[in-house]
Write a protein that holds these residues in place. Structure first.
Motif, short mmCIF file in Angstrom:
data_model
loop_
_atom_site.label_atom_id
_atom_site.label_comp_id
_atom_site.label_asym_id
_atom_site.label_seq_id
_atom_site.Cartn_x
_atom_site.Cartn_y
_atom_site.Cartn_z
N LYS A 52 -15.64 37.24 -2.06
CA LYS A 52 -16.41 38.49 -3.03
C LYS A 52 -17.79 38.22 -3.32
CE LYS A 52 -17.44 37.48 -8.11
NZ LYS A 52 -17.61 37.11 -9.54
N GLU A 53 -18.20 37.27 -2.12
CA GLU A 53 -20.10 37.68 -2.44
C GLU A 53 -19.99 38.30 -1.27
OE1 GLU A 53 -20.92 33.32 -2.10
OE2 GLU A 53 -20.74 33.55 -4.01
N ASN A 54 -19.40 38.39 -0.16
CA ASN A 54 -19.82 39.10 1.00
C ASN A 54 -18.95 40.25 1.97
OD1 ASN A 54 -22.57 36.99 2.18
ND2 ASN A 54 -19.84 35.90 1.93
N THR A 55 -18.23 40.45 0.84
CA THR A 55 -17.15 41.31 1.50
C THR A 55 -16.58 43.00 0.37
OG1 THR A 55 -14.73 40.49 1.43
CG2 THR A 55 -15.87 39.66 2.88
N GLN A 56 -16.33 44.17 1.42
CA GLN A 56 -15.62 44.47 -0.14
C GLN A 56 -14.55 45.76 0.49
OE1 GLN A 56 -19.02 48.15 -0.45
NE2 GLN A 56 -17.25 49.11 -2.36
N PHE A 57 -13.84 46.22 -0.13
CA PHE A 57 -11.87 46.29 0.33
C PHE A 57 -12.30 47.46 0.04
CE2 PHE A 57 -7.50 48.01 -0.44
CZ PHE A 57 -7.44 47.38 1.10
N VAL A 58 -11.49 48.28 1.85
CA VAL A 58 -11.86 49.57 1.92
C VAL A 58 -10.45 50.21 1.48
CG1 VAL A 58 -12.43 52.55 2.60
CG2 VAL A 58 -14.68 49.85 1.79
N GLY A 59 -9.24 50.99 1.61
CA GLY A 59 -8.46 51.40 1.52
C GLY A 59 -8.17 52.78 2.23
N MET A 60 -6.86 53.10 2.44
CA MET A 60 -7.14 54.79 2.59
C MET A 60 -5.58 54.88 3.23
SD MET A 60 -8.72 56.30 6.42
CE MET A 60 -9.95 55.40 6.15
N LYS A 61 -4.95 56.17 2.43
CA LYS A 61 -3.61 56.70 2.69
C LYS A 61 -3.90 57.47 4.06
CE LYS A 61 -1.23 56.96 -1.26
NZ LYS A 61 -0.28 57.51 -2.30
N LEU A 62 -2.96 57.90 4.72
CA LEU A 62 -3.11 58.65 5.87
C LEU A 62 -2.06 59.64 6.02
CD1 LEU A 62 -4.87 56.79 8.86
CD2 LEU A 62 -5.67 58.79 7.11
N SER A 63 -1.99 61.12 5.67
CA SER A 63 -0.72 61.59 6.05
C SER A 63 -0.12 62.10 7.40
CB SER A 63 -0.95 62.72 5.98
OG SER A 63 -0.35 63.83 5.87
N LYS A 64 1.06 61.59 7.58
CA LYS A 64 1.27 61.80 9.18
C LYS A 64 0.77 62.73 9.24
CE LYS A 64 5.00 58.05 7.98
NZ LYS A 64 6.33 57.71 7.59
N LYS A 65 0.87 64.08 8.29
CA LYS A 65 1.50 65.67 8.46
C LYS A 65 -0.10 65.23 9.55
CE LYS A 65 1.82 70.03 7.20
NZ LYS A 65 2.55 70.63 6.13
N ASN A 66 -1.50 65.59 8.56
CA ASN A 66 -2.84 65.96 8.35
C ASN A 66 -3.34 65.29 8.82
OD1 ASN A 66 -1.67 68.61 7.10
ND2 ASN A 66 -2.08 66.95 5.09
N ASP A 67 -3.05 63.65 8.69
CA ASP A 67 -3.80 62.75 9.90
C ASP A 67 -3.36 62.42 11.48
OD1 ASP A 67 -5.98 63.10 7.74
OD2 ASP A 67 -4.79 61.80 6.62
N ALA A 68 -1.86 62.69 11.29
CA ALA A 68 -1.55 63.23 12.82
C ALA A 68 -2.35 62.18 13.50
CB ALA A 68 -0.54 63.79 13.41
N ASP A 69 -3.65 62.70 14.29
CA ASP A 69 -4.46 62.29 15.51
C ASP A 69 -5.25 61.53 14.81
OD1 ASP A 69 -5.89 64.08 12.86
OD2 ASP A 69 -7.76 64.61 14.56
N ILE A 70 -5.21 60.77 13.78
CA ILE A 70 -6.01 59.61 13.42
C ILE A 70 -5.10 59.13 14.04
CG2 ILE A 70 -7.16 58.11 11.35
CD1 ILE A 70 -8.28 60.36 10.65
#
Length: 100
Positions: free
Chosen positions: A15-33
């Protein structure tokens, strides 16, 4: 959280030291990532790639990062401490001419 639930040390730290960051990646548009992080520790690899990108975007108008610029200044400082004035001027002139 209920009144009876006290935070564990890990929950308190998070709670004091972290921040959650989430993301969805598209299998089509983000295939390179997805390909770049496949088979690797995803969090570690994504942070590495982001930091790499941040370093590139931090390039100054002369095409180098702050770290590279500071490194060159450190080298010049060493030269100034070990060379006479005319040698330093010649060295700086050669840097300037190569940058053109």
């Amino acid at each position: 959280m209920s009144e009876n639930h006290s935070m564990t040390p890990q929950e308190k730290y998070d709670k004091e030291n972290t921040q959650f960051v989430g993301m969805k990646l598209s299998k089509k548009n983000d295939a390179d990532i997805l390909e770049a992080i496949n088979g690797k520790a995803k969090q570690t690899e994504l942070k590495r790639l982001i930091r790499l990108g941040l370093g590139e975007s931090a390039e100054s108008s002369v095409g180098m990062t702050d770290y590279q610029f500071k490194f060159i200044l450190s080298l010049i400082k060493v030269c100034v401490e070990t060379m006479d004035k005319s040698e330093v001027i010649d060295l700086l002139d050669s840097f300037i001419n190569e940058a053109k």
